[in-house]
Write a protein that holds these residues in place. Sequence first.
Motif: not given
Length: 252
Positions: A232-239
């Motif tokens: 997605s356009s908002h990623v924060s974790t490796v998942q």
Amino acid sequence: MCQKLKELKCSFKALNRQRFSHISDRAQQAVAALKQVQLDLHDNPRNLELRSKVDKLTKESRFLSEAERQFYVQITKSTYLMNCDKGTELFHAIAKRNAKRRFIATVHKADGSLTTSQSQVEDEFMGYFKGLLGRDSLFDDIDPMVLDSCPKVSVQQAQNLIKMVSRQEIKVALDGIGEDKAPGLDGYTSCFFKKARHIIGNDFCEAVEEFFRLSSLLKQVNHSAIALIPKSSHVSTVQDYRLISCCNVTYK
């Protein structure tokens, strides 16, 4: 075949410098030359030599213009380029945006804290995807009674599973690989193998047949580039990333 493909790159680089260096300037020069000859033909419409030059320069200008367009498409990898001027602020903004997308500055760890260095980011990705791919462990022996109770393939089906692949099957498999797919580490796309089938086809088929005969792959073939694609356009974790492997065409 791998050695031949490696040696071929030198010729491709020389051809690229000869035919496509300074592509924007050459495309503009070809268009300008075409316009001048068209003006000359307008003043002298019965001149057969000018007509021949117009046909030749038309093909050349179209070829160079298309090569220039593909060059910028490869740089930006953006469909917006189809409708914009290659020298505008939009072009440079897209190029900078794509460069930022390829850099992962930080991610959330499993405990919720943020990474503080690139080495920690690397460790998070390596640990997560190694867990997905599995790890070495011991298994119990398979119970023969369980195998006997399951449906079995016939002798003919078993022979078909281990028989040598035919060259027609290799051709079908190659034709099934999209020409716009990203190349592997060797830099060759399926389009190259399809267009040069009459030249490299025999070596290509022999390389595939050798694998099925010896059950062994050369290191030059048995490796790939792994790309991390954000979900997605908002990623924060490796998942939030998925893996895509860019394999060599021979491997595929």
